[in-house]
Design a protein around this motif. Structure first.
Motif, PDB file in Angstrom:
ATOM      1  N   LEU A 182     -17.536  -0.744  -5.575  1.00  0.00           N
ATOM      2  CA  LEU A 182     -18.438   0.351  -5.195  1.00  0.00           C
ATOM      3  C   LEU A 182     -19.205   0.000  -3.928  1.00  0.00           C
ATOM      4  N   GLN A 183     -19.445   1.031  -3.117  1.00  0.00           N
ATOM      5  CA  GLN A 183     -20.369   0.908  -1.991  1.00  0.00           C
ATOM      6  C   GLN A 183     -21.264   2.152  -1.998  1.00  0.00           C
ATOM      7  N   PRO A 184     -22.252   2.166  -2.907  1.00  0.00           N
ATOM      8  CA  PRO A 184     -23.094   3.363  -3.049  1.00  0.00           C
ATOM      9  C   PRO A 184     -24.009   3.621  -1.869  1.00  0.00           C
ATOM     10  N   ALA A 185     -24.267   2.613  -1.039  1.00  0.00           N
ATOM     11  CA  ALA A 185     -25.122   2.791   0.137  1.00  0.00           C
ATOM     12  C   ALA A 185     -24.664   1.820   1.208  1.00  0.00           C
ATOM     13  N   TYR A 217      -6.690   1.741  -6.825  1.00  0.00           N
ATOM     14  CA  TYR A 217      -6.726   3.128  -6.354  1.00  0.00           C
ATOM     15  C   TYR A 217      -8.120   3.426  -5.800  1.00  0.00           C
ATOM     16  N   ALA A 218      -8.172   3.859  -4.535  1.00  0.00           N
ATOM     17  CA  ALA A 218      -9.436   4.194  -3.885  1.00  0.00           C
ATOM     18  C   ALA A 218      -9.666   5.690  -3.988  1.00  0.00           C
ATOM     19  N   PHE A 219     -10.594   6.090  -4.819  1.00  0.00           N
ATOM     20  CA  PHE A 219     -10.926   7.511  -4.939  1.00  0.00           C
ATOM     21  C   PHE A 219     -11.539   8.019  -3.629  1.00  0.00           C
ATOM     22  N   THR A 220     -12.417   7.202  -3.054  1.00  0.00           N
ATOM     23  CA  THR A 220     -13.021   7.479  -1.748  1.00  0.00           C
ATOM     24  C   THR A 220     -13.200   6.144  -1.043  1.00  0.00           C
ATOM     25  N   ASP A 239       0.874  -1.166   0.000  1.00  0.00           N
ATOM     26  CA  ASP A 239       0.000   0.000   0.000  1.00  0.00           C
ATOM     27  C   ASP A 239       0.914   1.220   0.000  1.00  0.00           C
ATOM     28  N   LEU A 240       1.079   1.830  -1.168  1.00  0.00           N
ATOM     29  CA  LEU A 240       1.996   2.959  -1.265  1.00  0.00           C
ATOM     30  C   LEU A 240       1.459   4.174  -0.536  1.00  0.00           C
ATOM     31  N   THR A 241       0.130   4.330  -0.531  1.00  0.00           N
ATOM     32  CA  THR A 241      -0.540   5.380   0.230  1.00  0.00           C
ATOM     33  C   THR A 241      -1.834   4.806   0.786  1.00  0.00           C
ATOM     34  N   ASP A 242      -2.604   5.624   1.455  1.00  0.00           N
ATOM     35  CA  ASP A 242      -3.911   5.187   1.936  1.00  0.00           C
ATOM     36  C   ASP A 242      -4.830   4.800   0.789  1.00  0.00           C
ATOM     37  N   LYS A 243      -4.546   5.329  -0.403  1.00  0.00           N
ATOM     38  CA  LYS A 243      -5.443   5.121  -1.533  1.00  0.00           C
ATOM     39  C   LYS A 243      -4.897   4.178  -2.600  1.00  0.00           C
ATOM     40  N   PHE A 244      -3.574   4.051  -2.692  1.00  0.00           N
ATOM     41  CA  PHE A 244      -2.962   3.384  -3.833  1.00  0.00           C
ATOM     42  C   PHE A 244      -2.208   2.131  -3.400  1.00  0.00           C
ATOM     43  N   SER A 245      -2.604   0.967  -3.971  1.00  0.00           N
ATOM     44  CA  SER A 245      -1.925  -0.312  -3.742  1.00  0.00           C
ATOM     45  C   SER A 245      -1.344  -0.806  -5.055  1.00  0.00           C
ATOM     46  N   VAL A 305     -15.586   4.202  -3.522  1.00  0.00           N
ATOM     47  CA  VAL A 305     -15.288   3.948  -4.928  1.00  0.00           C
ATOM     48  C   VAL A 305     -13.802   3.630  -5.078  1.00  0.00           C
ATOM     49  N   ALA A 306     -13.495   2.494  -5.715  1.00  0.00           N
ATOM     50  CA  ALA A 306     -12.113   2.110  -5.983  1.00  0.00           C
ATOM     51  C   ALA A 306     -12.010   1.510  -7.378  1.00  0.00           C
ATOM     52  N   LEU A 307     -10.884   1.748  -8.016  1.00  0.00           N
ATOM     53  CA  LEU A 307     -10.592   1.208  -9.340  1.00  0.00           C
ATOM     54  C   LEU A 307      -9.442   0.219  -9.204  1.00  0.00           C
ATOM     55  N   ARG A 308      -9.544  -0.944  -9.852  1.00  0.00           N
ATOM     56  CA  ARG A 308      -8.473  -1.932  -9.810  1.00  0.00           C
ATOM     57  C   ARG A 308      -8.188  -2.440 -11.214  1.00  0.00           C
ATOM     58  N   ALA A 309      -6.966  -2.895 -11.441  1.00  0.00           N
ATOM     59  CA  ALA A 309      -6.579  -3.368 -12.769  1.00  0.00           C
ATOM     60  C   ALA A 309      -5.410  -4.342 -12.636  1.00  0.00           C
ATOM     61  N   THR A 310      -5.350  -5.290 -13.561  1.00  0.00           N
ATOM     62  CA  THR A 310      -4.234  -6.226 -13.615  1.00  0.00           C
ATOM     63  C   THR A 310      -3.828  -6.442 -15.074  1.00  0.00           C
ATOM     64  N   ALA A 311      -2.573  -6.786 -15.255  1.00  0.00           N
ATOM     65  CA  ALA A 311      -2.047  -7.206 -16.558  1.00  0.00           C
ATOM     66  C   ALA A 311      -1.062  -8.330 -16.285  1.00  0.00           C
TER      67      ALA A 311
END
Length: 791
Positions: free
Chosen positions: A561-564, A488-491, A457-463, A494-500
């Motif tokens: 996502l956790q919209p609610a 990357y956790a925007f909030t 975890d490079l930051t609280d938001k980015f792994s 909401v988080a975005l993840r990706a692999t290659a």
């Protein structure tokens, strides 16, 4: 000659004895309650970080709890997973020889052997069977998931991402990690009975587990299950009678597992786990009518239904130790053993070429695989002064594999010289000619691999994570794979993840060395045709080459996502490209092929088929999973919805090799039927909505599943292609809890849905109305009752 042994007479007492022993409570406690928020579950698959959760994972992963497995209503692990995972397909083929006994499962529409199965994070061995007869997964030898007792399972983690860099061969479509129960207390026992609404397919099962403390420093958890399943039959009258049987086989099965650990000090742990299962299966071939030239009326005046009796014995054991150095490096050293053996006995049959003295049952041979794995793994967290430490993992593996093919008794494949009434000589046991002495053999290989993995975890938001692996095999060479992943956790919502990643699958020993040669008739003339080893001179003459590893490139992009509050949604798109995919060729039996072989040192050989790296494929898709829980009345309602869309296309079919092209320029190695099986044979999409409502002492579950359409392509005539439409099924169950007792009444496919009927019902084959690629089978509604006790 082998004879059929019934489960009730040979193994059932053992299974019942184990279950009675497990039923003795070791320590009474309240039954554990499941947490529907599986995104908060700590995972061990696809990561080396000790406290990573599902929501924090850089790749899509599903957690299947024991409650979810039980709620599916089935006693088969693979069937339960197919009902809980939208991306997993597990059809119920019939009249497919050994595949009736050991059925393959697909993840994301790819081949069954392109998914890696782990138990407690250790590689599980494959089955000895190689699927050859027209089922999904033709040409594959996957792991037998149903050999693992459900009573032993704490949870199943399904990593839907390429993971060869982390785990090695086979992890192209993903990884299924079965985590066994690991407690010295608690346990359960359950009895289940059910049957289909058509009045057949009766099932009964007894299962249980228990924990045992080993002093103050250890524990052992035991589990067992045993049961019986009658045949189902959905065949229709032919020539005025119902002689054929078309459906699930008769099965007797028992399984046992253990999982234990002992900790003599704070920094040293010894562990071991393993399992043993035995499955006795009686399946059917095609009925031979009285006037069929393959019949001998003096033996079977009314014709006969030949049957295949398979016994699959599966055993596995892992022994290891874990330790931690003074510097904080964690060490895991383990030895992993796995073995599967599958015997073939042919019953209610004959060898036509032996005449009226032919036996009516034969031992047709056996297949065996054995796996030995040594692993040495290291893990260490290093603090570089960043916000969080970096977790490093590295290690080495040695793997030895063995495959054996055993010949059947000589009469099972003999040519006795007695002609049928039409003048043909038909050698070998009907429905399955035995493995010949020339087919038999013992084969082995070994491989070495090293890997390195880093995650932080490079930051609280980015792994960020990275892994690389190098493997070298004694039979086909070396390969290197790598993986990059990030999140990357925007909030917090909401988080975005990706692999290659790149990956690979080594050709199995079964694909390289299985051989079965049988007599087939072409224009009334008998020829030796079969599945040849790639190094068989006849196969080489037809263009076979040494197999090489399949190579893959895998990309994924997802949202968490956790919209609610209590609503979790994951959306993951993927693209999996497979180069040099291994397939079984079409039968090459043209007149040009036969004439060439007969004139060049292969008299009597009429052609055959072999495995080849002839195809490149591209699979694109998306997985969507949503869970939501809220209070309803006096109870709690949890909903789960899942959707998968997957489309596989053929990127390239390799041209015929020069040797084959010179013999027959019109030869087709990969035909329409196999192309259709790869690209259209599994449902294009699948959706389910599952609900679980707990109120007072009651628990109600319901699952509605929509299976998308699939298509079967005819071998030569596009006008006979058929697309089978989408279908809905509905599963319901109600459980009443009284103290520690559970009483359940349930039904699977309660609306009695069946797949579309095949075009082949018209004409001479109208007695087999359904396609065996149907993702939910073709047995109709099934009802059951279950009584369980937990402590």
């Amino acid at each position: 000659m082998h004879v059929r042994r019934t489960f009730a007479g040979s193994r059932h007492p053992l299974a019942l004895g184990l279950l009675v022993a497990l039923a003795a409570p070791v320590h009474a406690q309240d039954a554990p309650q499941s947490d529907p928020k599986t995104l908060d579950q700590v995972i061990v698959t696809g990561t080396r970080v000790s406290d990573r959760t599902v929501a924090e994972s850089t790749a899509p992963i599903d957690i299947i709890t024991p409650e979810t497995l039980e709620a599916t209503g089935t006693v088969e692990l693979a069937t339960a997973l197919s009902r809980a995972l939208p991306s997993l397909n597990f059809p119920r083929p019939a009249i497919t020889d050994g595949t009736d006994a050991v059925r393959p499962a697909q993840l994301r529409g790819l081949a069954p052997d392109q998914v890696l199965v782990l138990v407690n994070g250790k590689r599980r061995h494959t089955t000895a069977l190689i699927n050859l007869n027209g089922s999904q997964g033709r040409g594959s030898s996957p792991v037998d998931l149903n050999a693992i007792p459900i009573a032993a399972i704490e949870r199943v983690e399904v990593l839907r991402d390429g993971a060869s860099a982390q785990y090695g061969s086979d992890a192209i479509a993903g990884v299924i990690n079965v985590v066994l129960k690991g407690s010295g207390t608690g346990g359960s026992i359950a009895a289940r009975y059910g049957q289909y609404s058509a009045g057949d397919g009766k099932q009964y099962q007894l299962s249980g587990d228990t924990g045992i403390k080993l002093g103050e420093n250890g524990w052992l958890h035991l589990a067992a299950q045993g049961g019986h399943q009658d045949q189902t039959n959905r065949a229709r009258p032919f020539q005025g009678r119902v002689e054929q049987r078309y459906g699930d086989p008769e099965i007797d099965q028992g399984a046992f597992s253990y999982n234990g650990e002992y900790n003599p000090t704070d920094y040293l742990s010894f562990y071991s786990f393993g399992s043993y299962s035995e499955r006795d299966v009686l399946s059917n071939g095609y009925f031979r009518f009285a006037g069929d030239p393959r019949n001998i009326p003096s033996i079977y005046p009314n014709g006969f239904l030949p049957q295949i009796h398979n016994v699959s014995k599966d055993r596995a054991a892992v022994f290891g130790l874990r330790s931690e150095t003074a510097g904080g490096t964690q060490i895991d050293l383990s030895y992993n053993y796995g073995h599967n053996g599958l015997t073939f006995d042919i019953e209610n049959t004959l060898n036509r070429s032996l005449g009226p003295t032919s036996p009516t049952q034969f031992y047709a041979g056996a297949l065996e695989v054995t796996q030995h794995v040594l692993n040495l793994d290291f893990t260490k967290s290093v603090d570089f002064g960043w916000q969080y430490p970096v977790t490093f993992a590295w290690g080495a593996e040695w793997r030895g594999e063995e495959f054996s093919e055993r010949a059947g008794e000589p009469l099972s494949y003999a040519n006795g010289g007695v002609a049928a009434p039409n003048g043909q000589i038909i050698p070998g046991a009907q429905v399955f000619s035995g493995f010949r002495a020339s087919d038999a053999g013992d084969f082995d290989r070994h491989s070495y691999s090293v890997y390195i993995d880093a995650e932080a975890d490079l930051t609280d938001k980015f792994s960020l994570g990275a892994a690389a692996r190098y493997e070298t095999y004694s039979d086909f060479g070396e390969t290197t794979s790598g993986k990059l992943s990030g999140r990357y956790a925007f909030t917090d919502k909401v988080a975005l993840r990706a692999t290659a990643s790149t990956g690979f699958r080594a050709p199995s020993l079964q694909q390289q060395f299985f051989q079965s040669i049988a007599t087939n008739f072409i224009s009334g003339i008998p020829y030796e045709i079969g599945t040849f080893r790639v190094d068989n001179p006849a196969a080489i003459a037809l263009g076979s080459e040494a197999l090489k590893a399949e190579e893959s490139t895998n990309y994924s992009l997802g949202l968490v996502l956790q919209p609610a509050d209590q609503l979790y949604i994951t959306i993951d798109a993927y693209n999996i490209q497979v180069k040099d995919r291994i397939l079984l060729s079409e039968n090459l039996t043209s007149a040009a092929v036969r004439n060439y072989l007969n004139a060049n040192g292969y008299p009597g050989i009429g052609g055959g088929r072999y495995f080849t790296n002839a195809v490149d494929t591209d699979t694109k898709g998306v997985d969507i999973i949503a869970t939501y829980g809220w209070d309803v009345g006096s109870g709690k309602l949890n909903l789960t919805a899942g959707y998968n869309y997957s489309k596989t296309e053929i990127d390239k079919i390799a041209p015929n090799p020069p040797r084959l092209a010179a013999i027959d320029p019109a030869a087709v190695r990969i035909g329409r039927t196999e192309i259709g099986r790869i690209t259209k044979g599994a449902p294009r999409d699948k959706f389910f909505l599952a609900g679980d409502w707990k109120t007072g002492n009651w628990n109600f579950t319901a699952t509605a599943t929509r299976y998308g359409e699939f298509t079967e392509l005819h071998a030569t005539d596009p006008r006979q292609d058929q697309t089978f439409g989408d279908e809905w099924t509905l599963d319901l169950a109600a459980t009443y809890r009284l103290n520690n007792w559970d009483f359940t009444v349930g039904g699977d496919n309660v609306l009695d849905a069946y797949p579309d009927e095949s075009k082949l019902v018209r004409g001479t084959r109208n007695y087999l109305p359904y396609n065996t690629a149907s993702p939910f089978g073709f047995n109709g509604a099934f009802g059951y009752i279950k009584v369980g006790y937990k402590w």
